[in-house]
Design a protein around this motif. Sequence first.
Motif, short mmCIF file in Angstrom:
data_model
loop_
_atom_site.label_atom_id
_atom_site.label_comp_id
_atom_site.label_asym_id
_atom_site.label_seq_id
_atom_site.Cartn_x
_atom_site.Cartn_y
_atom_site.Cartn_z
N CYS A 286 13.07 28.07 -18.08
CA CYS A 286 12.08 28.25 -17.21
C CYS A 286 11.28 26.94 -16.77
O CYS A 286 11.16 26.20 -17.90
N CYS A 292 3.42 26.68 -19.24
CA CYS A 292 2.89 27.97 -19.19
C CYS A 292 2.38 28.73 -20.50
O CYS A 292 2.68 28.32 -21.46
N CYS A 299 12.11 31.57 -22.92
CA CYS A 299 11.88 30.80 -21.83
C CYS A 299 12.40 29.33 -21.71
O CYS A 299 12.73 28.93 -20.55
N CYS A 317 10.05 35.62 -13.68
CA CYS A 317 9.34 35.33 -15.04
C CYS A 317 9.72 36.43 -15.93
O CYS A 317 10.13 37.67 -15.88
FE1 SF4 Z 1 8.35 31.00 -17.50
FE2 SF4 Z 1 7.48 33.39 -17.67
FE3 SF4 Z 1 8.26 32.06 -19.63
FE4 SF4 Z 1 6.10 31.27 -18.64
S1 SF4 Z 1 6.37 33.48 -19.46
S2 SF4 Z 1 7.62 30.14 -19.33
S3 SF4 Z 1 6.89 31.78 -16.32
S4 SF4 Z 1 9.41 32.72 -17.90
#
Ligand code: SF4
Length: 321
Positions: A286, A292, A299, A317
């Motif tokens: 991500c 985040c 992620c 997400c």
């Molecule tokens: Fe990305 Fe969601 Fe992981 Fe945050 S929780 S890094 S937005 S995938």
Amino acid sequence: MTNILEVKNLKTYFPIRGGLMRRVVNYVRAVDDVSFNLRENETLGLVGESGCGKSTVGRTILHLIPPTSGEVIFENKNLEDFSEEELRKNRIHMQMIFQNPLASLNPRLTVQEILTGAAVFHKLVDKKDAKDLAGRLMEYVGLNRQQLQRFPHEFSGGQSQRICIASALSLNPKLLICDEAVSALDVSVQAQILNLFKDLQAKFKMSYLFISHDMGVIRYISDRVAVMYLGKIVEIASRDRFFNNSKHPYSQALLEAIPAAHPKYKKKHKTIEGDVPSPTKVYAGCSFAERCPLAEEQCKHNVPQLRDTGDNHFVSCHLVK
Ligand code: SF4
């Protein structure tokens, strides 16, 4: 409702050249696999921090910047199939309103010439009827037809933006792409121009892609909201769903950044820190993971896909079910 615009897997990459041979050494991935639709008579608000690629999306849709790949389908016609000439003819139904109205208006032309030049060129109006068209356009945007022989510098910022809108209307557009169209205006004038956009939409049944960094503007004008981060759309939902129940951590952080109406208001979500990272970097997971507050190990390794979490509320997400 019928789609007027479909954007499919749109990418706009700008090459970075280096070395003696000026070879391509990397790309700025300004728009990176963006897909969405816009329905007839609908306003889609496109929001995100400065540098997230939202303005490039607007310019690429109009082919002011050629797309690297992907499709732009306007009224069921794929713009990639068009020759330059066909593209120019079709583009008159897609107009753009920019942030700085005075920079968009030719200072050497009278308002009448500005409002009718393109319509006469495209043979949408005879020269003899041009003055009448210009007068009507002025009235549509709340200006006076007695001002037609004036020059752009004789108008205020708000009036200049009204002239830009009237100029776009002269070509009977079905889609208006408004790129930070009220950001340069005073708050009281912003409200007047936003109301004008709403009135004109009701009258002429246009669709708007409304690009802004301002959540207040997006909340007021939009039917649906799309959030962009680092060249990608991370959330799309109806305006009410988005503002009452946003799901992506980045969207939640953007909403937290709106100044609270009362000092006792308590924040529901963690705020994010740092700037938007470089759009030259390729992420294995991500692209929001570095900032985040909820990031997990997965992620960093898996790219989340934009998927429907129910009622056309799309989120990318791993943690959102
Ligand atoms: Fe990305 Fe969601 Fe992981 Fe945050 S929780 S890094 S937005 S995938």
